[in-house]
Design an enzyme around this catalytic site. Structure first.
Site: not given
Ligand code: AP5
Length: 217
Positions: A91, A173, A162, A16, A130
């Site tokens: 979410r 997660r 991270r 994402k 990552r």
């Molecule tokens: P990346 O692009 O970083 O993936 P992502 O989907 O953004 O992953 P996140 O871990 O950031 O998502 P998340 O939803 O768990 O965390 P968030 O920060 O929102 O890609 C991942 C890796 O793969 C990278 O190394 C990249 O280079 C590689 N990659 C990407 N595309 C690829 C491909 N096509 N092929 C190969 N490799 C690839 O949330 C963190 C925390 O915040 C949550 O756990 C929660 O506690 C809180 N939080 C956030 N939003 C909410 C909400 N709405 N409600 C409640 N709590 C929330």
């Protein structure tokens, strides 16, 4: 360009953030990533950051109301007048309902909820490699390495692992995703707003699929 109000849905590590950054460059719309906003709040030690930290460190979701207030305020801002890209929100079903109410109150509607579909095994492999910079730019040691090892190509900051990319936290997660976020796939499908892309391809190929979807919602 017509107004474009996009949601990026998908498991942790589905790409994402990677795709959101590209979309932001391509479309010139504000990009609101809840995880990035929360991590900045934790770094700055704000009230929101202090409230969110414990949940984030263990891989649990932060309570709905904190997140809803944080995002809804941004949707009505002048910079989002032509649209927005949401990453990581909604979410949960209450968050999706709150988003629906908030954009209806602005006289607008969601354009597409883009689901980036990736298997649990792929998620775990991606998150273990990552690296991110403090500004949120994302790399992978094999699939998307920076030009200089350990240094962000964009702002020159040192790349980090991270805190929530530890194996035990990643497992939680993924479980939280299946329990609380995956029901939104059916939710948006029922509203006729869901678009699926195969996230198991190279990032550039995933981006092309999203572009096609967004061009013909
Ligand atoms: P990346 O692009 O970083 O993936 P992502 O989907 O953004 O992953 P996140 O871990 O950031 O998502 P998340 O939803 O768990 O965390 P968030 O920060 O929102 O890609 C991942 C890796 O793969 C990278 O190394 C990249 O280079 C590689 N990659 C990407 N595309 C690829 C491909 N096509 N092929 C190969 N490799 C690839 O949330 C963190 C925390 O915040 C949550 O756990 C929660 O506690 C809180 N939080 C956030 N939003 C909410 C909400 N709405 N409600 C409640 N709590 C929330």
């Amino acid at each position: 360009m017509a107004e474009l109000n996009l949601v990026l849905l998908g498991p942790p590590g589905s790409g994402k953030g990677t795709q959101g950054e590209r979309l932001q460059q391509e479309l010139g719309l504000p990009y609101y990533a809840t995880g990035d906003i929360l991590r900045a709040a934790v770094r700055e030690g704000t009230e929101l950051g202090r409230a969110a930290k414990g949940y984030m460190d263990s891989g649990d979701l932060v309570p709905d109301q904190l997140i809803i207030d944080m995002i809804v305020a941004r949707l009505g801002s002048p910079e989002a007048a032509d649209g927005f890209i949401l990453d990581g929100f909604p979410r949960t079903t209450p968050q999706a309902e709150a988003l629906g109410r908030a954009i209806a109150a602005l006289g607008r509607q969601l354009s597409t909820a883009v689901l980036i579909d990736v298997s649990d095994e792929e998620v775990i492999s991606r998150l273990s490699g990552r690296r991110t910079c403090p500004q949120g730019h994302v790399y992978h040691v094999e699939h998307n390495p920076p030009e200089r090892e350990g240094v962000c190509d964009i702002d020159g900051e040192t790349l980090e692992i991270r805190d929530d990319d530890r194996a035990d936290v990643v497992r939680n997660r993924v479980q939280q995703y299946h329990e609380k976020t995956e029901p939104l796939v059916a939710y948006y499908e029922a509203e006729g707003l869901l678009g699926r892309v195969d996230g198991d391809q190279e990032p550039g190929e995933v981006f092309e699929e999203i572009r096609t979807l967004v061009a013909s919602p």
